[in-house]
Design a protein around this motif. Structure first.
Motif, mmCIF file in Angstrom:
data_model
loop_
_atom_site.group_PDB
_atom_site.id
_atom_site.type_symbol
_atom_site.label_atom_id
_atom_site.label_comp_id
_atom_site.label_asym_id
_atom_site.label_seq_id
_atom_site.Cartn_x
_atom_site.Cartn_y
_atom_site.Cartn_z
ATOM 1 N N LEU A 86 0.834 -1.194 0.000
ATOM 2 C CA LEU A 86 0.000 0.000 0.000
ATOM 3 C C LEU A 86 0.874 1.251 0.000
ATOM 4 O O LEU A 86 2.046 1.209 0.409
ATOM 5 C CB LEU A 86 -0.901 0.006 1.235
ATOM 6 N N PRO A 87 0.340 2.367 -0.469
ATOM 7 C CA PRO A 87 1.119 3.624 -0.454
ATOM 8 C C PRO A 87 1.536 3.987 0.972
ATOM 9 O O PRO A 87 0.860 3.641 1.941
ATOM 10 C CB PRO A 87 0.137 4.651 -1.024
ATOM 11 N N ARG A 88 2.642 4.710 1.074
ATOM 12 C CA ARG A 88 3.121 5.156 2.385
ATOM 13 C C ARG A 88 2.156 6.190 2.967
ATOM 14 O O ARG A 88 1.324 6.779 2.262
ATOM 15 C CB ARG A 88 4.517 5.760 2.265
ATOM 16 N N LEU A 170 -7.818 7.202 -1.611
ATOM 17 C CA LEU A 170 -7.380 6.161 -2.545
ATOM 18 C C LEU A 170 -6.648 5.044 -1.806
ATOM 19 O O LEU A 170 -6.812 3.857 -2.120
ATOM 20 C CB LEU A 170 -6.480 6.758 -3.623
ATOM 21 N N THR A 171 -5.832 5.410 -0.813
ATOM 22 C CA THR A 171 -5.114 4.412 -0.021
ATOM 23 C C THR A 171 -6.092 3.538 0.751
ATOM 24 O O THR A 171 -5.953 2.304 0.791
ATOM 25 C CB THR A 171 -4.146 5.099 0.960
ATOM 26 N N GLU A 172 -7.095 4.162 1.345
ATOM 27 C CA GLU A 172 -8.102 3.403 2.092
ATOM 28 C C GLU A 172 -8.901 2.501 1.171
ATOM 29 O O GLU A 172 -9.216 1.350 1.516
ATOM 30 C CB GLU A 172 -9.029 4.376 2.830
ATOM 31 N N THR A 173 -9.226 2.995 -0.021
ATOM 32 C CA THR A 173 -9.964 2.180 -0.987
ATOM 33 C C THR A 173 -9.142 0.983 -1.428
ATOM 34 O O THR A 173 -9.647 -0.140 -1.526
ATOM 35 C CB THR A 173 -10.357 3.033 -2.210
ATOM 36 N N ALA A 174 -7.849 1.200 -1.686
ATOM 37 C CA ALA A 174 -6.967 0.104 -2.081
ATOM 38 C C ALA A 174 -6.902 -0.961 -0.994
ATOM 39 O O ALA A 174 -6.938 -2.171 -1.282
ATOM 40 C CB ALA A 174 -5.569 0.638 -2.381
ATOM 41 N N GLU A 175 -6.829 -0.534 0.252
ATOM 42 C CA GLU A 175 -6.750 -1.482 1.361
ATOM 43 C C GLU A 175 -8.005 -2.347 1.432
ATOM 44 O O GLU A 175 -7.921 -3.568 1.614
ATOM 45 C CB GLU A 175 -6.552 -0.723 2.677
ATOM 46 N N PRO A 191 -20.047 -7.783 -1.533
ATOM 47 C CA PRO A 191 -19.265 -6.553 -1.696
ATOM 48 C C PRO A 191 -18.806 -6.020 -0.353
ATOM 49 O O PRO A 191 -19.505 -6.101 0.640
ATOM 50 C CB PRO A 191 -20.267 -5.605 -2.359
ATOM 51 N N ALA A 192 -17.593 -5.485 -0.331
ATOM 52 C CA ALA A 192 -17.055 -4.958 0.919
ATOM 53 C C ALA A 192 -16.701 -3.491 0.813
ATOM 54 O O ALA A 192 -16.175 -2.918 1.737
ATOM 55 C CB ALA A 192 -15.815 -5.765 1.324
ATOM 56 N N VAL A 193 -16.970 -2.874 -0.317
ATOM 57 C CA VAL A 193 -16.628 -1.474 -0.497
ATOM 58 C C VAL A 193 -17.618 -0.877 -1.479
ATOM 59 O O VAL A 193 -18.335 -1.600 -2.163
ATOM 60 C CB VAL A 193 -15.165 -1.343 -1.011
ATOM 61 N N ALA A 211 -7.120 -2.366 -6.911
ATOM 62 C CA ALA A 211 -6.299 -1.783 -5.854
ATOM 63 C C ALA A 211 -5.022 -1.193 -6.442
ATOM 64 O O ALA A 211 -4.570 -0.108 -6.040
ATOM 65 C CB ALA A 211 -5.959 -2.839 -4.805
ATOM 66 N N GLU A 212 -4.432 -1.882 -7.410
ATOM 67 C CA GLU A 212 -3.218 -1.374 -8.056
ATOM 68 C C GLU A 212 -3.507 -0.085 -8.821
ATOM 69 O O GLU A 212 -2.630 0.789 -8.917
ATOM 70 C CB GLU A 212 -2.649 -2.442 -8.987
ATOM 71 N N SER A 213 -4.726 0.054 -9.345
ATOM 72 C CA SER A 213 -5.109 1.312 -9.999
ATOM 73 C C SER A 213 -5.113 2.456 -8.988
ATOM 74 O O SER A 213 -4.650 3.567 -9.280
ATOM 75 C CB SER A 213 -6.500 1.174 -10.642
ATOM 76 N N CYS A 214 -5.625 2.186 -7.784
ATOM 77 C CA CYS A 214 -5.600 3.194 -6.725
ATOM 78 C C CYS A 214 -4.164 3.545 -6.350
ATOM 79 O O CYS A 214 -3.833 4.721 -6.155
ATOM 80 C CB CYS A 214 -6.338 2.670 -5.493
ATOM 81 N N ILE A 215 -3.316 2.519 -6.257
ATOM 82 C CA ILE A 215 -1.918 2.725 -5.885
ATOM 83 C C ILE A 215 -1.199 3.554 -6.946
ATOM 84 O O ILE A 215 -0.385 4.433 -6.625
ATOM 85 C CB ILE A 215 -1.232 1.359 -5.677
ATOM 86 N N ASP A 216 -1.502 3.296 -8.219
ATOM 87 C CA ASP A 216 -0.890 4.074 -9.306
ATOM 88 C C ASP A 216 -1.297 5.549 -9.225
ATOM 89 O O ASP A 216 -0.478 6.448 -9.450
ATOM 90 C CB ASP A 216 -1.294 3.498 -10.666
ATOM 91 N N LEU A 217 -2.568 5.801 -8.915
ATOM 92 C CA LEU A 217 -3.035 7.181 -8.782
ATOM 93 C C LEU A 217 -2.364 7.859 -7.589
ATOM 94 O O LEU A 217 -2.025 9.046 -7.647
ATOM 95 C CB LEU A 217 -4.557 7.203 -8.632
ATOM 96 N N CYS A 218 -2.167 7.115 -6.510
ATOM 97 C CA CYS A 218 -1.461 7.671 -5.356
ATOM 98 C C CYS A 218 -0.028 8.051 -5.727
ATOM 99 O O CYS A 218 0.498 9.072 -5.273
ATOM 100 C CB CYS A 218 -1.443 6.655 -4.209
ATOM 101 N N ALA A 219 0.599 7.206 -6.550
ATOM 102 C CA ALA A 219 1.974 7.485 -6.971
ATOM 103 C C ALA A 219 2.042 8.784 -7.772
ATOM 104 O O ALA A 219 2.995 9.564 -7.638
ATOM 105 C CB ALA A 219 2.520 6.326 -7.790
ATOM 106 N N LEU A 220 1.025 9.027 -8.596
ATOM 107 C CA LEU A 220 0.980 10.285 -9.345
ATOM 108 C C LEU A 220 0.897 11.469 -8.389
ATOM 109 O O LEU A 220 1.643 12.450 -8.517
ATOM 110 C CB LEU A 220 -0.226 10.292 -10.286
#
Length: 324
Positions: A86-88, A170-175, A191-193, A211-220
């Motif tokens: 997950l993102p920092r 986005l981090t919370e959604t990825a988790e 469904p859980a989200v 989740a990786e899509s969320c992580i990629d957006l966080c990286a941006l």
């Protein structure tokens, strides 16, 4: 399939037929888990026809125990998913430096084209253009068709506060998506989200990719780049994360803007803070992302991998600081 011994040595035998491959993987995991009895917590297990469940229960009862030297073979048939990091924590990121705002002086400035005429029509001082947060002119009158000069300054954008909030959401959604994927591997159903309901039937690997899509957006965002989605999946996740953050700040009196401002009071205010319209890029594409987001139909498993394909418009918005 199971390795069985009917008296003539080990052989493979079919013990159940399931509708989807990932369901078979989940049942296999439950039957071979070192933690026995997990099937009692599985929605998938309890949703199976009674005849199928009876056969599986019989197989579970006949599994060798720890006193049998073959017991370790069960671990070979437990399938797990690779969970990305997950993102920092975003609290240590210098959002003000990554998404700077002009911070016009309190008495305004003279750099906003089109604003003097609006100021005069307001009865204000044309030399003091009433700059709003982030240096954008706040026009208080609607433009009319016969105006020769239209104020184009107040275009909403992602400032430091909105960037920090989106990163957090986005981090919370990825988790949650990764928890959903892990649950599906063990037969947990449902469904859980709040992601589009139309996608809830997809297999575990699909939710990992979301989740990786969320992580990629966080990286941006962490790189100071405006989060421009390049896929339908990223569009869906950015929209979901933004709406989720806003919904978490809704009270009986409506959207609590003051609470959001207070949460990020340590960051400069920007024109477009907490506005969905500040995320306008790619909101109108030649894709069907809105249909997917709003559909009441649940798409069949393995039918929606196309949402991870790159959008044609992505070529116009490269992922670098210059693409801001």
């Amino acid at each position: 399939m199971a390795i069985v011994d009917k008296g003539n040595g080990h052989e493979l035998d079919a013990i159940a037929t399931l509708e989807w491959p990932h369901h078979a993987v989940a049942i296999c995991n439950l039957l071979n888990s070192p933690n026995r009895g997990q099937e009692s917590l599985s929605g998938l297990w309890h949703s199976l026809p009674a005849s199928v469940r009876a056969g599986l229960e019989q197989a579970a009862q006949q599994r060798v125990d720890a006193t049998d030297e073959r017991e370790f073979l069960a671990t070979w048939f437990v399938n797990e998913i690779d969970i990305p990091d997950l993102p920092r924590d975003g609290s240590g990121i210098n959002w003000a430096a990554l998404f700077p705002v002009a911070q016009c002086p309190a008495d305004g400035c003279d750099y906003c084209d089109g604003c003097p005429a609006h100021a005069e029509r307001r009865g204000g001082d044309a030399g003091s253009n009433q700059c709003g947060p982030g240096g954008s002119c706040r026009c208080l009158v609607d433009s009319s068709e016969d105006e020769e000069e239209t104020c184009v300054c107040p275009s909403w954008d992602v400032g430091p506060r909105w960037a920090a909030a989106l990163y957090q959401s986005l981090t919370e959604t990825a988790e949650v998506l990764l928890e959903q994927a892990d649950g599906l591997v063990w037969g947990v159903e449902g469904p859980a989200v709040g992601f589009p309901r139309s996608l809830i039937a997809q297999p575990p690997a699909f939710f990992v990719r979301l989740a990786e899509s969320c992580i990629d957006l966080c990286a941006l965002l962490a790189g100071g780049v405006r989060p421009v989605p390049h896929t339908i999946a990223e569009l869906l996740m950015l929209d979901e994360a933004a709406r989720s953050y806003l919904e978490n700040h809704v009270s009986s009196a409506g959207l609590d803007v003051d609470a959001m401002k207070q949460e990020f009071a340590h960051l400069p205010e920007g024109h477009g803070d907490f506005e969905l319209d500040a995320l306008w890029v790619f909101q109108f594409t030649n894709s069907d992302w809105e249909k997917i987001a709003e559909s009441e139909t649940i798409y069949q498993p393995y039918s929606m991998d196309r949402i991870f394909d790159t959008l044609p418009e992505a070529a116009q918005r490269p992922r670098n600081a210059g693409g801001r």
